[in-house]
Scaffold this motif. Structure first.
Motif, PDB file in Angstrom:
ATOM      1  N   GLY A 218      10.099  -5.735  -4.231  1.00 58.76           N
ATOM      2  CA  GLY A 218       9.049  -6.719  -4.435  1.00 58.76           C
ATOM      3  C   GLY A 218       8.503  -7.332  -3.148  1.00 58.76           C
ATOM      4  O   GLY A 218       7.602  -8.150  -3.188  1.00 58.76           O
ATOM      5  N   ARG A 219       9.041  -6.931  -1.986  1.00 61.83           N
ATOM      6  CA  ARG A 219       8.496  -7.461  -0.736  1.00 61.83           C
ATOM      7  C   ARG A 219       7.266  -6.644  -0.379  1.00 61.83           C
ATOM      8  O   ARG A 219       7.267  -5.437  -0.530  1.00 61.83           O
ATOM      9  CB  ARG A 219       9.519  -7.319   0.396  1.00 61.83           C
ATOM     10  CG  ARG A 219      10.716  -8.227   0.235  1.00 61.83           C
ATOM     11  CD  ARG A 219      11.774  -7.895   1.246  1.00 61.83           C
ATOM     12  NE  ARG A 219      12.349  -6.592   1.011  1.00 61.83           N
ATOM     13  CZ  ARG A 219      13.216  -6.005   1.830  1.00 61.83           C
ATOM     14  NH1 ARG A 219      13.565  -6.580   2.928  1.00 61.83           N
ATOM     15  NH2 ARG A 219      13.715  -4.836   1.541  1.00 61.83           N
ATOM     16  N   ASN A 220       6.238  -7.291   0.056  1.00 63.53           N
ATOM     17  CA  ASN A 220       5.052  -6.546   0.494  1.00 63.53           C
ATOM     18  C   ASN A 220       5.011  -6.547   2.008  1.00 63.53           C
ATOM     19  O   ASN A 220       4.636  -7.535   2.623  1.00 63.53           O
ATOM     20  CB  ASN A 220       3.777  -7.186  -0.059  1.00 63.53           C
ATOM     21  CG  ASN A 220       3.605  -6.841  -1.521  1.00 63.53           C
ATOM     22  OD1 ASN A 220       4.266  -5.944  -2.035  1.00 63.53           O
ATOM     23  ND2 ASN A 220       2.727  -7.543  -2.186  1.00 63.53           N
ATOM     24  N   ILE A 221       5.401  -5.436   2.605  1.00 60.74           N
ATOM     25  CA  ILE A 221       5.452  -5.365   4.060  1.00 60.74           C
ATOM     26  C   ILE A 221       4.345  -4.430   4.515  1.00 60.74           C
ATOM     27  O   ILE A 221       4.299  -3.275   4.101  1.00 60.74           O
ATOM     28  CB  ILE A 221       6.829  -4.825   4.515  1.00 60.74           C
ATOM     29  CG1 ILE A 221       7.928  -5.783   4.044  1.00 60.74           C
ATOM     30  CG2 ILE A 221       6.859  -4.620   6.025  1.00 60.74           C
ATOM     31  CD1 ILE A 221       9.302  -5.181   4.026  1.00 60.74           C
ATOM     32  N   ILE A 222       3.451  -4.932   5.327  1.00 62.92           N
ATOM     33  CA  ILE A 222       2.354  -4.089   5.797  1.00 62.92           C
ATOM     34  C   ILE A 222       2.858  -3.244   6.974  1.00 62.92           C
ATOM     35  O   ILE A 222       3.314  -3.784   7.984  1.00 62.92           O
ATOM     36  CB  ILE A 222       1.142  -4.929   6.262  1.00 62.92           C
ATOM     37  CG1 ILE A 222       0.679  -5.881   5.160  1.00 62.92           C
ATOM     38  CG2 ILE A 222       0.003  -4.029   6.726  1.00 62.92           C
ATOM     39  CD1 ILE A 222       0.097  -5.230   3.942  1.00 62.92           C
ATOM     40  N   LEU A 223       2.757  -1.948   6.812  1.00 62.69           N
ATOM     41  CA  LEU A 223       3.153  -1.049   7.899  1.00 62.69           C
ATOM     42  C   LEU A 223       1.886  -0.529   8.561  1.00 62.69           C
ATOM     43  O   LEU A 223       0.960  -0.100   7.876  1.00 62.69           O
ATOM     44  CB  LEU A 223       3.936   0.145   7.328  1.00 62.69           C
ATOM     45  CG  LEU A 223       5.259  -0.180   6.640  1.00 62.69           C
ATOM     46  CD1 LEU A 223       5.752   1.012   5.841  1.00 62.69           C
ATOM     47  CD2 LEU A 223       6.289  -0.588   7.672  1.00 62.69           C
ATOM     48  N   PRO A 224       1.818  -0.553   9.889  1.00 62.88           N
ATOM     49  CA  PRO A 224       0.627  -0.007  10.539  1.00 62.88           C
ATOM     50  C   PRO A 224       0.544   1.500  10.312  1.00 62.88           C
ATOM     51  O   PRO A 224       1.574   2.154  10.114  1.00 62.88           O
ATOM     52  CB  PRO A 224       0.844  -0.322  12.012  1.00 62.88           C
ATOM     53  CG  PRO A 224       2.285  -0.644  12.158  1.00 62.88           C
ATOM     54  CD  PRO A 224       2.826  -1.049  10.822  1.00 62.88           C
ATOM     55  N   ASN A 225      -0.665   2.027  10.312  1.00 60.56           N
ATOM     56  CA  ASN A 225      -0.846   3.469  10.148  1.00 60.56           C
ATOM     57  C   ASN A 225      -0.049   4.198  11.226  1.00 60.56           C
ATOM     58  O   ASN A 225      -0.279   4.027  12.422  1.00 60.56           O
ATOM     59  CB  ASN A 225      -2.337   3.781  10.283  1.00 60.56           C
ATOM     60  CG  ASN A 225      -2.623   5.263  10.062  1.00 60.56           C
ATOM     61  OD1 ASN A 225      -1.709   6.086  10.077  1.00 60.56           O
ATOM     62  ND2 ASN A 225      -3.884   5.567   9.860  1.00 60.56           N
ATOM     63  N   VAL A 226       0.860   5.030  10.776  1.00 58.53           N
ATOM     64  CA  VAL A 226       1.771   5.684  11.717  1.00 58.53           C
ATOM     65  C   VAL A 226       1.024   6.630  12.674  1.00 58.53           C
ATOM     66  O   VAL A 226       1.460   6.866  13.799  1.00 58.53           O
ATOM     67  CB  VAL A 226       2.901   6.396  10.930  1.00 58.53           C
ATOM     68  CG1 VAL A 226       2.402   7.665  10.268  1.00 58.53           C
ATOM     69  CG2 VAL A 226       4.115   6.645  11.787  1.00 58.53           C
ATOM     70  N   LEU A 227      -0.138   7.126  12.223  1.00 56.97           N
ATOM     71  CA  LEU A 227      -0.912   8.038  13.072  1.00 56.97           C
ATOM     72  C   LEU A 227      -1.622   7.289  14.214  1.00 56.97           C
ATOM     73  O   LEU A 227      -2.131   7.892  15.138  1.00 56.97           O
ATOM     74  CB  LEU A 227      -1.934   8.820  12.239  1.00 56.97           C
ATOM     75  CG  LEU A 227      -1.338   9.762  11.196  1.00 56.97           C
ATOM     76  CD1 LEU A 227      -2.421  10.321  10.288  1.00 56.97           C
ATOM     77  CD2 LEU A 227      -0.583  10.903  11.869  1.00 56.97           C
ATOM     78  N   GLN A 228      -1.676   5.950  14.078  1.00 61.45           N
ATOM     79  CA  GLN A 228      -2.283   5.164  15.164  1.00 61.45           C
ATOM     80  C   GLN A 228      -1.251   4.363  15.942  1.00 61.45           C
ATOM     81  O   GLN A 228      -1.599   3.545  16.791  1.00 61.45           O
ATOM     82  CB  GLN A 228      -3.340   4.232  14.572  1.00 61.45           C
ATOM     83  CG  GLN A 228      -4.591   4.994  14.185  1.00 61.45           C
ATOM     84  CD  GLN A 228      -5.442   4.225  13.193  1.00 61.45           C
ATOM     85  OE1 GLN A 228      -5.316   3.013  13.076  1.00 61.45           O
ATOM     86  NE2 GLN A 228      -6.301   4.927  12.484  1.00 61.45           N
TER      87      GLN A 228
END
Ligand SMILES: NC(=O)c1ccc[n+]([C@@H]2O[C@H](COP(=O)([O-])OP(=O)(O)OC[C@H]3O[C@@H](n4cnc5c(N)ncnc54)[C@H](OP(=O)(O)O)[C@@H]3O)[C@@H](O)[C@H]2O)c1
Length: 318
Positions: A218-228
């Motif tokens: 239930g945690r919403n963790i924003i992960l940066p686009n791994v390709l960038q």
């Protein structure tokens, strides 16, 4: 380039993913392009509802003599709603019929949880799940030559450990979420020690369109686009490769099979061109450090059913 699994069956280090954001026409065109480029490993599953398309394309390649059956490695997976010993044989026969094949190279138990009902119908019900009884039926599929190897997907270390201690035919490979933010290092080490090949799904983080969200517990963790990711783009620049090529190279250099999906011919070709260079130890260390452990998990599978995370066999327990 391939890895040899238990029993001597070879699995190509790169395969074509066929799930998510791809319609029938796109898939047909993509499969034809990929086979022309040299892809010899295709990943599907009963739940993707695309086995019939793959079957149609393969049939054409086989009947025209452009390929022989033994030239291509095909994986399909047992759906979570067929995860019961009484349903497995029929499920595989149905997949084979759609794929127009006599056997698959790898048949995987897609998920360690049995649920009745259908996706999207709002009627999914988690059920008791007997892994050892399921596995006995999986073994019978090898005996009957409907599958050259059997394996698992989304199982945790404890579940795999119990399985291998009781199995007559050991799982040849396990397909797991594995990308730079969720590297599953302990599980990979355990599998390699036990001679189980690891196949990375969503190796590129599942998107090229921006940030994505990990929703474990239930945690919403924003992960940066791994390709960038800067660490990755710098290494890519150094080797004159793309970010995707660097990530895929990192994984295969660790003896991990990758199955990226793309409908774009340029990206498809790029993803094959990862065998002509090496990442050095500094590159590898920098990419190892991007791991976020459980905070990097994208596919927590809660979408299957709100109760799935409460199931005793839910694989991602902290
Ligand atoms: N066992 C399981 O439970 C499970 C779960 C999920 C997925 N899978 C399997 O794993 C496969 C891969 O997962 P996925 O498709 O979600 O994620 P993925 O392969 O990590 O990422 C696919 C995304 O990456 C883009 N892409 C591919 N190559 C690229 C490149 N060279 N440069 C830039 N972008 C690139 C694709 O773009 P375009 O398509 O727009 O070109 C697409 O948006 C699936 O197709 C499926 O077969 C298995």
């Amino acid at each position: 380039m391939a890895l040899t699994m238990q029993g001597g069956v070879k699995i190509p280090l790169i395969g074509l993913g066929t799930f998510k954001d791809i319609n029938e026409t796109e898939l047909e065109a993509t499969l034809n392009k990929a086979l022309e480029m040299g892809y010899r490993h295709i990943d599907t599953a009963a739940i993707y509802d695309n086995e019939h398309v793959i079957g149609r394309v393969l049939k054409e390649w086989f009947t025209t003599g452009k390929l022989k059956r033994e030239d291509v490695f095909i994986t399909t997976k047992l759906s979570f709603n067929k995860n019961h010993p009484n349903l497995i044989e029929e499920a595989l026969k149905e997949s084979l019929q759609k794929l127009q094949l006599d056997y698959v190279d790898s048949y995987l138990v897609h998920f360690p949880i049995y649920m009745t009902g259908q996706l999207g119908k709002g009627n999914l019900e988690p059920q008791p799940t007997d892994h050892l009884a399921i596995w006995k039926k999986m073994e019978e599929q090898v005996d009957a030559k409907r599958a050259r190897t059997i394996g698992i997907s989304n199982w945790n270390m404890q579940q795999i450990d119990r399985l291998i201690k009781n199995a007559r035919i050991k799982p040849a490979n396990t397909q797991i979420e594995l990308h730079l933010y969720f590297q599953q290092k302990k599980l990979v080490e355990f599998c390699h020690k036990n001679n189980i090949v690891v196949v990375s799904y969503v190796p590129l983080g599942s998107t090229d369109t921006g940030d994505f969200t990990a929703k474990t517990y239930g945690r919403n963790i924003i992960l940066p686009n791994v390709l960038q990711e800067q660490v990755v783009t710098k290494i890519a620049e150094k080797h004159k490769k793309s970010a995707a090529q660097v990530i895929l190279r990192y994984l295969i250099q660790k003896d991990i099979v990758v199955i990226p999906k793309s409908i774009n011919p340029q990206k498809l070709r790029q993803n094959l061109q990862i065998f002509d260079y090496n990442l050095d130890s500094e590159d590898v260390k920098a990419m190892e450090d991007l791991d976020r452990d459980m905070d990097g998990l994208i596919f927590h599978h809660g979408f299957l059913n709100q109760h799935v995370t409460m199931h005793p066999e839910y694989p991602y327990k902290e």
